[in-house]
Design a protein around this motif. Structure first.
Motif, PDB file in Angstrom:
ATOM      1  N   ALA A 189       0.819  -1.215   0.000  1.00  0.00           N
ATOM      2  CA  ALA A 189       0.000   0.000   0.000  1.00  0.00           C
ATOM      3  C   ALA A 189       0.848   1.259   0.000  1.00  0.00           C
ATOM      4  CB  ALA A 189      -0.921  -0.007   1.222  1.00  0.00           C
ATOM      5  N   TRP A 249     -13.043  -0.166  -4.826  1.00  0.00           N
ATOM      6  CA  TRP A 249     -11.817  -0.036  -5.603  1.00  0.00           C
ATOM      7  C   TRP A 249     -10.907  -1.253  -5.422  1.00  0.00           C
ATOM      8  CZ3 TRP A 249     -10.949   3.108  -9.505  1.00  0.00           C
ATOM      9  CH2 TRP A 249      -9.650   3.227 -10.006  1.00  0.00           C
ATOM     10  N   LYS A 250     -10.794  -1.735  -4.214  1.00  0.00           N
ATOM     11  CA  LYS A 250      -9.948  -2.906  -3.978  1.00  0.00           C
ATOM     12  C   LYS A 250     -10.507  -4.137  -4.681  1.00  0.00           C
ATOM     13  CE  LYS A 250      -7.795  -1.453   0.348  1.00  0.00           C
ATOM     14  NZ  LYS A 250      -7.661  -1.692   1.811  1.00  0.00           N
ATOM     15  N   LYS A 251     -11.813  -4.243  -4.755  1.00  0.00           N
ATOM     16  CA  LYS A 251     -12.420  -5.357  -5.490  1.00  0.00           C
ATOM     17  C   LYS A 251     -12.076  -5.252  -6.971  1.00  0.00           C
ATOM     18  CE  LYS A 251     -16.870  -7.628  -6.389  1.00  0.00           C
ATOM     19  NZ  LYS A 251     -18.340  -7.581  -6.151  1.00  0.00           N
ATOM     20  N   PRO A 281     -12.910   2.857  -1.086  1.00  0.00           N
ATOM     21  CA  PRO A 281     -11.832   1.858  -1.010  1.00  0.00           C
ATOM     22  C   PRO A 281     -12.300   0.415  -1.162  1.00  0.00           C
ATOM     23  CG  PRO A 281     -11.542   3.533   0.665  1.00  0.00           C
ATOM     24  CD  PRO A 281     -12.868   3.792   0.047  1.00  0.00           C
ATOM     25  N   ARG A 282     -13.426   0.067  -0.601  1.00  0.00           N
ATOM     26  CA  ARG A 282     -13.864  -1.331  -0.682  1.00  0.00           C
ATOM     27  C   ARG A 282     -14.151  -1.732  -2.122  1.00  0.00           C
ATOM     28  NH1 ARG A 282     -18.498  -3.934  -1.068  1.00  0.00           N
ATOM     29  NH2 ARG A 282     -19.706  -1.997  -0.939  1.00  0.00           N
ATOM     30  N   MET A 296      -9.395  -3.751  -8.236  1.00  0.00           N
ATOM     31  CA  MET A 296      -7.979  -4.069  -8.344  1.00  0.00           C
ATOM     32  C   MET A 296      -7.757  -5.580  -8.339  1.00  0.00           C
ATOM     33  SD  MET A 296      -6.358  -1.214  -5.748  1.00  0.00           S
ATOM     34  CE  MET A 296      -4.719  -1.937  -5.805  1.00  0.00           C
ATOM     35  N   ARG A 297      -8.422  -6.268  -7.430  1.00  0.00           N
ATOM     36  CA  ARG A 297      -8.231  -7.728  -7.339  1.00  0.00           C
ATOM     37  C   ARG A 297      -8.728  -8.427  -8.600  1.00  0.00           C
ATOM     38  NH1 ARG A 297     -10.369  -6.950  -1.924  1.00  0.00           N
ATOM     39  NH2 ARG A 297      -8.658  -6.932  -0.423  1.00  0.00           N
ATOM     40  N   GLY A 347      -2.579  -4.222 -10.513  1.00  0.00           N
ATOM     41  CA  GLY A 347      -3.695  -3.654  -9.772  1.00  0.00           C
ATOM     42  C   GLY A 347      -3.943  -2.194 -10.058  1.00  0.00           C
ATOM     43  N   ASP A 403      -2.480   4.994  -9.705  1.00  0.00           N
ATOM     44  CA  ASP A 403      -3.797   4.492  -9.300  1.00  0.00           C
ATOM     45  C   ASP A 403      -4.633   4.119 -10.518  1.00  0.00           C
ATOM     46  OD1 ASP A 403      -3.725   4.897  -6.352  1.00  0.00           O
ATOM     47  OD2 ASP A 403      -3.378   6.970  -6.972  1.00  0.00           O
TER      48      ASP A 403
END
Length: 473
Positions: free
Chosen positions: A269, A443-445, A440-441, A447-448, A385, A363
């Motif tokens: 991070a 966005w992280k999904k 963030p939640r 990225m994954r 990512g 990003d």
């Protein structure tokens, strides 16, 4: 299966673009499938310095080219076999295709005519090598004459595959070089190498090769249309049954976020802060960093990004840009960086390590090409990512799944896709990406999902092997 892979560049020996990445990775992936794949390329001094176990295996003299040597060596790292054409007058210079002022070398027809001629010779019945290829695989205009040489010099020519990496680069030269190249007068016709009164190396490959491939399924369809066919759409449509679109892969060892030696620390991070520090960007944890690693050309949509920069800066974005290309666009980016210190960082040129750090540290990745045969950077960015913003053309359409509400909910989304390339559409797409970035939640999904995509070469190499097997007796 034995395959001679002819190319003008191959990573890590010599590189100007994606052709080198493919030429370094695909033969290695074919070897993993049991294919004896060997590369033939020009003996650029930098390439010879990097190769292992170099041995000169023959020297000959050709009337139009003079003294020529053939060296055998191995790629550093995986040890794959490679042959180099040794010709100091042709290849011992800076710049593979152009001089320092970005002008094509005036003798490119002879330089790459020799590469094509050697490819045909080493693949044909008169080859001096113990290695007898079942297939000659040629790539882009620089090797386009090889299938023509085989057609006119062998009663039963070795089957050939010709891959189009970018139809826009055609290797066009005046007709008076035909005799110097050693091709018969009858080859200069519409059913041959002739292209609007000139010679086209690319057209020669498209006309004479046994099978054609290009580097994404969508691009294979696009180049059969007038809009994308660069004047060759009629020939490509006529050969549609022998044309296959095979998506490029990427080297998963070279582009591995968990073990990338170009990153200052293991992927984490903290990646953004490190890149901001390196590029002199102002520390701002809330400013999405937009990355570009690209040729600065209109093909890549760089002019549209330049138009959009003022609005995107107002929305709070930062920029990290690496690339070179058209002088007007290089100057435009330099002016933008000077006008927005701490918000825009631009490096004109290429830096392999920085390219990795931008792919990992940004990003959002920008790649709004006007046309894109395949593209690799959008695959690199997803692997790291960094969701890309792309135009729905060619390989971009084949590799990026738009972040629509439905695709976000199902976990299929990997980036942002625009259907129209203009400033308003690009700003809208980036704005939507920036709004999503602030959740963030979600966005992280995203990225994954991007990082889970399989862009490796194994399946693609099998598709090439399937093509080879169709043309082997």
């Amino acid at each position: 299966m034995k395959v001679l892979f002819a190319t003008s560049e191959a990573h890590p020996l010599a590189k100007t673009g994606g052709l080198a990445d493919v030429s370094g990775a695909l033969p290695a992936a074919l070897r993993d499938l049991g294919v004896d794949a060997r590369v033939l390329m020009p003996g650029y001094p930098a390439a010879l310095e990097k190769a292992d176990d170099l041995t000169r295996i023959l020297r000959i003299r050709l009337p139009e080219h003079g003294e020529i040597g053939l060296l055998q060596g191995r790629f550093p790292g995986d040890g794959a076999p490679v042959y180099f054409i040794e010709h100091a007058g042709y290849y011992a210079r800076k710049g593979l295709y152009q001089d320092a002022a970005a002008h094509d070398w005036p003798d490119n027809a002879m330089r790459f005519g020799l590469l094509s001629q050697f490819a045909a010779w080493l693949a044909g019945p008169g080859s001096p090598l113990d290695f007898k290829p079942d297939v000659l695989h040629c790539n882009d205009w620089q090797t386009g004459l090889a299938p023509a040489y085989l057609r006119y010099e062998a009663a039963r020519p070795t089957p050939t595959v010709f891959t189009v990496h970018n139809l826009a680069y055609q290797g066009i030269f005046p007709p008076d070089v035909l005799k110097k190249l050693g091709l018969p007068p009858e080859s200069f016709s519409i059913d041959g190498v002739e292209y609007y009164g000139n010679i086209s190396f690319l057209k020669a490959g498209l006309y004479y090769a046994s099978r054609l491939t290009t580097v994404s399924p969508s691009y294979a369809g696009e180049i059969q249309t007038e809009a994308f066919g660069m004047g060759l759409h009629g020939l490509l449509a006529a050969r549609s049954q022998e044309l296959t679109g095979i998506l490029n892969g990427i080297d998963l060892r070279e582009w591995d976020p968990a073990h990338d030696p170009h990153l200052p620390a293991p992927y984490s991070a903290d990646k953004l802060d490190a890149l901001q520090d390196e590029l002199g960007l102002g520390p701002d944890a809330h400013a999405p960093l937009l990355g570009m690693v690209s040729r600065l050309t209109q093909q890549k949509g760089s002019d549209v990004v330049v138009e959009a920069v003022p609005q995107l800066i107002e929305l709070g974005a930062q920029f990290a840009v690496l690339g070179s290309g058209e002088i007007e666009l290089e100057n435009a980016w330099s002016r933008l960086a000077a006008a927005h210190p701490g918000r825009i960082a631009v490096k004109i040129g290429y830096d392999e390590g920085l390219a990795h750090r931008i792919e990992a540290g940004a990003d959002i990745f920008l790649m709004p090409s006007r046309f894109e045969p395949c593209g690799l950077n959008q695959m690199y960015s997803q692997r790291y990512g960094t969701p890309p913003v792309v135009h729905r053309v060619g390989g971009l359409a084949d590799t990026v799944t738009h972040a629509s509400p439905e695709n976000l909910a199902s976990g299929a989304a990997t980036g942002f896709v625009i259907d129209r390339l203009d400033r308003a559409s690009l700003v809208d797409a980036v704005h939507r990406a920036m709004l999503l970035y602030r959740h963030p939640r979600v966005w992280k999904k995203l990225m994954r999902s991007a990082m889970a995509r399989d862009f490796g070469w194994a399946g693609r190499a099998q598709q090439y092997l399937d093509v080879y097997e169709k043309i082997c007796p």
